[in-house]
Motif scaffolding. Structure first.
Motif, PDB file in Angstrom:
ATOM      1  N   PHE A  59       0.835  -1.209   0.000  1.00  0.00           N
ATOM      2  CA  PHE A  59       0.000   0.000   0.000  1.00  0.00           C
ATOM      3  C   PHE A  59       0.868   1.258   0.000  1.00  0.00           C
ATOM      4  N   THR A  60       0.347   2.334  -0.610  1.00  0.00           N
ATOM      5  CA  THR A  60       1.133   3.565  -0.647  1.00  0.00           C
ATOM      6  C   THR A  60       1.071   4.324   0.683  1.00  0.00           C
ATOM      7  N   ASP A  61      -0.042   4.170   1.414  1.00  0.00           N
ATOM      8  CA  ASP A  61      -0.203   4.959   2.638  1.00  0.00           C
ATOM      9  C   ASP A  61      -1.144   4.223   3.596  1.00  0.00           C
ATOM     10  N   ILE A  62      -0.879   4.342   4.882  1.00  0.00           N
ATOM     11  CA  ILE A  62      -1.745   3.703   5.878  1.00  0.00           C
ATOM     12  C   ILE A  62      -2.080   4.719   6.965  1.00  0.00           C
ATOM     13  N   MET A  63      -3.388   4.841   7.258  1.00  0.00           N
ATOM     14  CA  MET A  63      -3.837   5.791   8.280  1.00  0.00           C
ATOM     15  C   MET A  63      -4.630   5.049   9.353  1.00  0.00           C
ATOM     16  N   PHE A  64      -4.787   5.710  10.506  1.00  0.00           N
ATOM     17  CA  PHE A  64      -5.643   5.151  11.561  1.00  0.00           C
ATOM     18  C   PHE A  64      -6.996   5.846  11.489  1.00  0.00           C
ATOM     19  N   HIS A  65      -8.045   5.044  11.546  1.00  0.00           N
ATOM     20  CA  HIS A  65      -9.410   5.572  11.539  1.00  0.00           C
ATOM     21  C   HIS A  65     -10.200   4.959  12.684  1.00  0.00           C
ATOM     22  N   LYS A  66     -11.231   5.688  13.095  1.00  0.00           N
ATOM     23  CA  LYS A  66     -12.200   5.114  14.028  1.00  0.00           C
ATOM     24  C   LYS A  66     -13.592   5.295  13.428  1.00  0.00           C
ATOM     25  N   THR A  67     -14.329   4.210  13.321  1.00  0.00           N
ATOM     26  CA  THR A  67     -15.705   4.294  12.825  1.00  0.00           C
ATOM     27  C   THR A  67     -16.599   4.737  13.979  1.00  0.00           C
ATOM     28  N   GLU A  68     -17.434   5.742  13.709  1.00  0.00           N
ATOM     29  CA  GLU A  68     -18.367   6.227  14.728  1.00  0.00           C
ATOM     30  C   GLU A  68     -19.733   6.390  14.086  1.00  0.00           C
ATOM     31  N   ILE A  69     -20.771   6.175  14.879  1.00  0.00           N
ATOM     32  CA  ILE A  69     -22.127   6.358  14.374  1.00  0.00           C
ATOM     33  C   ILE A  69     -22.588   7.770  14.749  1.00  0.00           C
ATOM     34  N   VAL A  70     -22.843   8.598  13.727  1.00  0.00           N
ATOM     35  CA  VAL A  70     -23.325   9.965  13.951  1.00  0.00           C
ATOM     36  C   VAL A  70     -24.664  10.095  13.238  1.00  0.00           C
TER      37      VAL A  70
END
Ligand code: CU
Length: 146
Positions: A67-78
């Motif tokens: 992969f070219t780039d890796i980020m951290f995410h958090k899924t949230e219900i809005v």
């Protein structure tokens, strides 16, 4: 001649102490990447990280040859809609396991460099603040129970 073993010991002991200290102390398990259709270039990786030490440990980034780039995410219900929020880093508290799992924190794998299908293995390098990098292998699956 008698001085030689002493000299070797004097050199070896600090080296052994240093190398023991440099071992990665985080463990990772249940490491998987969710399989996606070939047209999708962004995938998600999940795992459980365990920190057995007395200090909080911070994961600052992840690299992979796939992969070219890796980020951290958090899924949230809005308002009943699932949204992904960016996280700069992930802190694994002392004596705690941290789950990256569907519906919560995950690694967002951007810019897939080649096709990945179920059963493929992908190297990820975890880069921490203060402690050594750790290479791990993720398996491509349809789900965690796959
Ligand atoms: Cu995401």
């Amino acid at each position: 001649m008698k001085k030689i073993p002493l000299l070797i010991n004097a050199l070896l002991i600090p080296f052994l102490a240093w190398s023991a200290h440099a071992q990665p102390i985080i463990t990772a398990e249940k490491i998987w990447i969710r399989e996606a259709p070939p047209t999708i270039d962004v995938l998600a990786a999940y795992m459980t990280l365990h920190n057995p030490t007395d200090q909080d440990i911070t994961l600052i980034c992840v690299k992979s040859p796939a992969f070219t780039d890796i980020m951290f995410h958090k899924t949230e219900i809005v308002n009943d809609i699932a949204k992904m929020r960016h996280a700069d880093e992930i802190i694994i508290p002392a004596h705690t396991s941290f789950d990256l799992a569907p519906g919560g924190f995950h690694m967002m794998l951007m810019g897939k460099k080649y096709q990945l299908k179920k059963g493929d293995e992908v190297e990820l390098t975890l880069i921490f603040k203060k402690i050594n990098n750790k290479k791990i292998i993720a398996t491509v699956k349809k789900s965690i129970t796959d």
